[in-house]
Design an enzyme around this catalytic site. Structure first.
Site, PDB file in Angstrom:
ATOM      1  N   ASP A  39       2.956  65.335  50.746  1.00  0.00           N
ATOM      2  CA  ASP A  39       4.119  65.193  51.572  1.00  0.00           C
ATOM      3  C   ASP A  39       5.226  65.603  50.887  1.00  0.00           C
ATOM      4  OD1 ASP A  39       5.646  63.640  53.389  1.00  0.00           O
ATOM      5  OD2 ASP A  39       5.253  61.812  53.010  1.00  0.00           O
ATOM      6  N   LEU A  40       5.668  66.480  50.585  1.00  0.00           N
ATOM      7  CA  LEU A  40       7.030  66.955  49.900  1.00  0.00           C
ATOM      8  C   LEU A  40       8.047  67.343  50.850  1.00  0.00           C
ATOM      9  CD1 LEU A  40       5.210  68.727  46.920  1.00  0.00           C
ATOM     10  CD2 LEU A  40       5.933  66.496  46.855  1.00  0.00           C
ATOM     11  N   LYS A  41       7.922  67.594  52.136  1.00  0.00           N
ATOM     12  CA  LYS A  41       9.077  67.905  53.081  1.00  0.00           C
ATOM     13  C   LYS A  41       9.910  68.884  52.639  1.00  0.00           C
ATOM     14  CE  LYS A  41       9.020  63.060  54.677  1.00  0.00           C
ATOM     15  NZ  LYS A  41       8.387  62.283  53.755  1.00  0.00           N
ATOM     16  N   HIS A  55      12.741  71.841  52.499  1.00  0.00           N
ATOM     17  CA  HIS A  55      13.589  72.288  53.338  1.00  0.00           C
ATOM     18  C   HIS A  55      14.647  73.128  52.320  1.00  0.00           C
ATOM     19  CE1 HIS A  55      17.036  70.786  56.455  1.00  0.00           C
ATOM     20  NE2 HIS A  55      16.942  72.161  56.201  1.00  0.00           N
ATOM     21  N   ASP A  56      14.753  74.392  52.663  1.00  0.00           N
ATOM     22  CA  ASP A  56      15.544  75.273  51.849  1.00  0.00           C
ATOM     23  C   ASP A  56      15.591  76.652  52.551  1.00  0.00           C
ATOM     24  OD1 ASP A  56      16.904  76.754  49.489  1.00  0.00           O
ATOM     25  OD2 ASP A  56      15.865  75.151  48.204  1.00  0.00           O
ATOM     26  N   ILE A  57      16.215  77.649  51.803  1.00  0.00           N
ATOM     27  CA  ILE A  57      16.357  79.011  52.571  1.00  0.00           C
ATOM     28  C   ILE A  57      14.937  79.531  52.657  1.00  0.00           C
ATOM     29  CG2 ILE A  57      18.577  79.559  51.904  1.00  0.00           C
ATOM     30  CD1 ILE A  57      17.508  81.324  49.543  1.00  0.00           C
ATOM     31  N   PRO A  58      14.447  80.161  53.606  1.00  0.00           N
ATOM     32  CA  PRO A  58      13.329  80.846  53.926  1.00  0.00           C
ATOM     33  C   PRO A  58      12.573  81.428  52.875  1.00  0.00           C
ATOM     34  CG  PRO A  58      14.766  81.293  55.784  1.00  0.00           C
ATOM     35  CD  PRO A  58      15.741  80.674  54.693  1.00  0.00           C
ATOM     36  N   ASN A  59      13.258  82.144  52.026  1.00  0.00           N
ATOM     37  CA  ASN A  59      12.333  82.770  50.853  1.00  0.00           C
ATOM     38  C   ASN A  59      11.855  81.764  49.749  1.00  0.00           C
ATOM     39  OD1 ASN A  59      11.762  85.443  49.626  1.00  0.00           O
ATOM     40  ND2 ASN A  59      13.346  84.803  47.976  1.00  0.00           N
ATOM     41  N   THR A  60      12.706  80.932  49.685  1.00  0.00           N
ATOM     42  CA  THR A  60      12.495  79.988  48.569  1.00  0.00           C
ATOM     43  C   THR A  60      11.490  79.012  48.917  1.00  0.00           C
ATOM     44  OG1 THR A  60      14.799  79.922  47.818  1.00  0.00           O
ATOM     45  CG2 THR A  60      13.382  77.847  47.073  1.00  0.00           C
ATOM     46  N   ARG A 119       0.386  49.080  61.342  1.00  0.00           N
ATOM     47  CA  ARG A 119       0.094  48.055  60.911  1.00  0.00           C
ATOM     48  C   ARG A 119      -1.171  47.132  61.758  1.00  0.00           C
ATOM     49  NH1 ARG A 119       2.678  49.638  57.518  1.00  0.00           N
ATOM     50  NH2 ARG A 119       4.226  48.987  56.418  1.00  0.00           N
ATOM     51  N   GLY A 171      -0.162  53.028  54.327  1.00  0.00           N
ATOM     52  CA  GLY A 171       0.069  52.729  52.895  1.00  0.00           C
ATOM     53  C   GLY A 171      -0.165  51.193  52.746  1.00  0.00           C
TER      54      GLY A 171
END
Ligand code: C5P
Length: 232
Positions: free
Chosen positions: A59-61, A63-68, A181, A210
């Site tokens: 779960d690192l989510k 979000h950056d430019i497409p190539n990265t 819950r 969790g």
């Protein structure tokens, strides 16, 4: 789509994580590794948990430019995780690039799901901070539809949104829902919660749980209770 319970391993170190996982001598739970543990321990923690026979939601989510994002996803794919995610806010083009990066030479790949709007974002902060003036429900469903259009496998969403996401994106489109819950348990800082049985009824495919498990006196019993309520 097989329903499953994913345990959020929100621990700060490998030692604490393994002390927890060592309790599970029978069925090996599907586990979620988030930013805290991954940044503390690096890719080694993913490999070690995988080696022990657990499925992994990383779960690192992104979000950056497409190539990265494409290049980062190909690294995650090599780690052999089962499920990973990104922010749908990165646009359809970013999600398509992510899928490309994730797909291995033999055509296989981990499942990829999108975060629509974080549940910590409300109508007011969306309008004032992000300058998005549409109702939040509409934005969430639009982002889910974008994820589907890009070829992703599903979204992370509140259990309260899972039914509508399925209506719009189809039954096969996976919904992964935190905010679960037990009926007799502590709600803690989660605002909109459901029991595992309710999440099952509304059509969640995976629940992420969790503290109701990690902070329980008997985590294995709490996990088994989730499985019994949600999967069986
Ligand atoms: O301890 P608890 O059951 O609240 O943990 C839920 C997990 O799901 C945490 O790892 C949290 O970061 C994650 N999560 C969430 N709500 C979201 C997205 C992720 O609670 N909207």
């Amino acid at each position: 789509m097989g329903k499953d319970v994913i345990i959020a391993c929100d621990f700060s170190s490998a030692a604490k994580t393994f002390e927890f996982l060592d309790r599970f001598t029978g069925r090996k739970p599907f586990v979620k590794i988030g930013m805290e543990l991954f940044y503390a321990e690096g890719p080694a923690i993913v490999k070690e948990i995988k080696k022990r026979g657990h499925k992994i939601f990383l779960d690192l989510k992104l979000h950056d430019i497409p190539n990265t994002v494409k290049k980062a996803m190909s690294v995650l794919s090599n780690l052999d995780v089962d499920l990973c995610n990104l922010h749908a806010g990165g646009t359809v083009r970013m999600m398509e690039a992510a899928l490309e990066g994730l797909t291995r030479e033999d055509g296989t790949r981990p499942l990829l799901i999108a975060v629509t709007q974080l549940t910590s974002t409300d109508q007011e902060s969306m309008e004032n901070d992000l300058l998005i003036k549409e109702p939040i429900d509409k934005v969430v469903m639009h982002y889910a539809a974008n994820a589907k259009k890009a070829g992703l496998d599903g979204v992370v969403c509140s259990p309260l949104e899972a039914g509508k996401v399925h209506d719009i994106c189809g039954k096969e489109f996976i919904t992964v829902t935190p905010g679960v819950r037990f009926a007799d348990g502590d709600v803690g800082d989660q605002k909109r919660v459901m029991t595992p049985a309710e999440a099952k009824k509304i059509g969640s495919d995976y629940i992420v749980v969790g503290r109701p498990i990690t902070a329980a006196e008997d985590p294995v019993a709490a996990y088994e209770r989730c499985v019994a309520e949600f999967c069986d």
